[in-house]
Design an enzyme around this catalytic site. Structure first.
Site, PDB file in Angstrom:
ATOM      1  N   LYS A 175     135.976  68.137 -80.637  1.00 53.04           N
ATOM      2  CA  LYS A 175     137.040  68.992 -81.162  1.00 53.04           C
ATOM      3  C   LYS A 175     138.349  68.210 -81.261  1.00 53.04           C
ATOM      4  O   LYS A 175     138.727  67.501 -80.336  1.00 53.04           O
ATOM      5  CB  LYS A 175     137.213  70.209 -80.259  1.00 53.04           C
ATOM      6  CG  LYS A 175     135.955  71.065 -80.161  1.00 53.04           C
ATOM      7  CD  LYS A 175     136.084  72.160 -79.121  1.00 53.04           C
ATOM      8  CE  LYS A 175     136.224  71.582 -77.726  1.00 53.04           C
ATOM      9  NZ  LYS A 175     136.253  72.627 -76.675  1.00 53.04           N
ATOM     10  N   THR A 209     147.424  78.928 -76.173  1.00 52.78           N
ATOM     11  CA  THR A 209     146.137  78.288 -76.457  1.00 52.78           C
ATOM     12  C   THR A 209     145.240  78.226 -75.225  1.00 52.78           C
ATOM     13  O   THR A 209     144.248  77.499 -75.218  1.00 52.78           O
ATOM     14  CB  THR A 209     146.369  76.855 -76.983  1.00 52.78           C
ATOM     15  OG1 THR A 209     147.162  76.124 -76.033  1.00 52.78           O
ATOM     16  CG2 THR A 209     147.083  76.868 -78.332  1.00 52.78           C
ATOM     17  N   GLY A 211     142.342  78.854 -72.909  1.00 48.92           N
ATOM     18  CA  GLY A 211     140.978  79.345 -73.096  1.00 48.92           C
ATOM     19  C   GLY A 211     140.384  79.076 -74.459  1.00 48.92           C
ATOM     20  O   GLY A 211     139.316  79.615 -74.783  1.00 48.92           O
ATOM     21  N   THR A 212     141.033  78.226 -75.266  1.00 47.68           N
ATOM     22  CA  THR A 212     140.495  77.993 -76.612  1.00 47.68           C
ATOM     23  C   THR A 212     139.105  77.366 -76.568  1.00 47.68           C
ATOM     24  O   THR A 212     138.219  77.745 -77.340  1.00 47.68           O
ATOM     25  CB  THR A 212     141.429  77.077 -77.432  1.00 47.68           C
ATOM     26  OG1 THR A 212     141.739  75.914 -76.662  1.00 47.68           O
ATOM     27  CG2 THR A 212     142.716  77.788 -77.786  1.00 47.68           C
ATOM     28  N   GLY A 213     138.899  76.403 -75.663  1.00 47.38           N
ATOM     29  CA  GLY A 213     137.590  75.756 -75.582  1.00 47.38           C
ATOM     30  C   GLY A 213     136.501  76.707 -75.150  1.00 47.38           C
ATOM     31  O   GLY A 213     135.395  76.712 -75.710  1.00 47.38           O
ATOM     32  N   CYS A 214     136.808  77.535 -74.158  1.00 48.98           N
ATOM     33  CA  CYS A 214     135.840  78.536 -73.692  1.00 48.98           C
ATOM     34  C   CYS A 214     135.490  79.505 -74.816  1.00 48.98           C
ATOM     35  O   CYS A 214     134.318  79.827 -75.057  1.00 48.98           O
ATOM     36  CB  CYS A 214     136.415  79.323 -72.509  1.00 48.98           C
ATOM     37  SG  CYS A 214     136.884  78.334 -71.081  1.00 48.98           S
TER      38      CYS A 214
END
Length: 272
Positions: A175, A209, A211-214
């Site tokens: 990402k 932003t 928690g974007t990866g989760c």
């Protein structure tokens, strides 16, 4: 009607923006029934992580056995796995389910900078979880940590994805949210068939932003649970996280959470 079901194995976020809470909200938004196995409990909010308490191994094993014994899981996701001992134990358990898609989000550092994975856990992640992964979703710092290389360009992202694939993950999504350019956040997917796909989206000027990866990986997991292909799942995941960041909530005094229901406003223009 068959209801798609998925499981998240991760840590609890008391602030509600990441971890188990973000995963279950995302599963629900994508009309997938979510189950969970909590590995650790964090005391955190938008300003940072204040405490991490690991659950007893017996509790984690009991949760795994209870969930996998009863539910017809279409996909599994792992997030924060606390330390080497949990990683190895969970990997050992998941080897019993090789036909269920597994999305590994190698959570290492919280948005506020707190370490969520101990250094000794990296080798366990590489040795145990990466070879089991149907998809692994590192951001640029995580991909650098896993590969030992520096990522400065999109070619570096592609090279890192291929290096991680050699470690065993069937598909790799690196990402690009940690800026390589100012205008666009581009993610690089290398599939099990060797296909390379780039997924771009605008970069938003926002601090919300957390928690974007989760959330991104949970959406991909939900789509896989519904039987979508890897490319289809990542396409939906990218649109979902784009909407979640763009339509912010303005909650908290630090890195605020994304908006898990924002995609409702835009998904009508796309086939489910």
């Amino acid at each position: 009607m068959t209801i798609a079901q998925a499981c998240t194995i991760a840590g609890s976020d008391s602030g509600g923006g990441a971890g188990i809470q973000a995963d279950l909200k995302t599963f629900q938004e994508r009309r997938v029934f979510g189950t969970s196995v909590i590995v650790a409990i964090t005391a955190q909010n938008t300003k940072g992580v204040h405490r991490i308490d690991k659950l007893p191994h017996e509790s984690v094993r009991a949760q795994l056995e209870a969930v996998f014994d009863d539910f017809n899981l279409g996909a599994i996701k792992t997030g924060m796995l606390a330390d080497e001992t949990y990683i190895r134990e969970i990997a050992h358990f998941l080897r019993q389910y090789p036909n269920v898609p597994l999305v590994v989000d190698p959570v290492m550092i919280a948005k506020g900078g707190a370490a969520l994975m101990e250094n000794a856990s990296l080798s366990a992640m590489i040795e145990e979880m990466v070879p089991l992964a149907t998809l692994i979703t590192p951001n640029i710092p995580e991909a650098e940590t896993i590969t030992g290389m520096t990522i400065k360009t999109e070619q570096d992202m592609l090279n890192a994805a291929k290096k991680i694939q050699v470690l065993g993950s069937k598909n790799v999504l690196v990402k690009g949210g940690h800026a390589l350019n100012d205008d666009e956040a581009r993610d690089c997917l290398v599939t099990s068939e060797g296909e390379v796909r780039w997924f771009g989206g605008p970069r938003y000027d926002t601090k919300d932003t957390h928690g974007t990866g989760c959330t991104y990986s949970a959406c991909i997991t939900a789509e896989l649970a519904k039987g979508h292909t890897m490319i289809e799942a990542v396409e939906v995941g990218k649109r979902y996280i784009d909407a979640a960041i763009r339509d912010g909530l303005g909650i908290g005094h630090g890195h605020g959470p994304t908006n898990h229901w924002a995609y409702r406003k835009v998904e009508k223009s796309h086939d489910d």
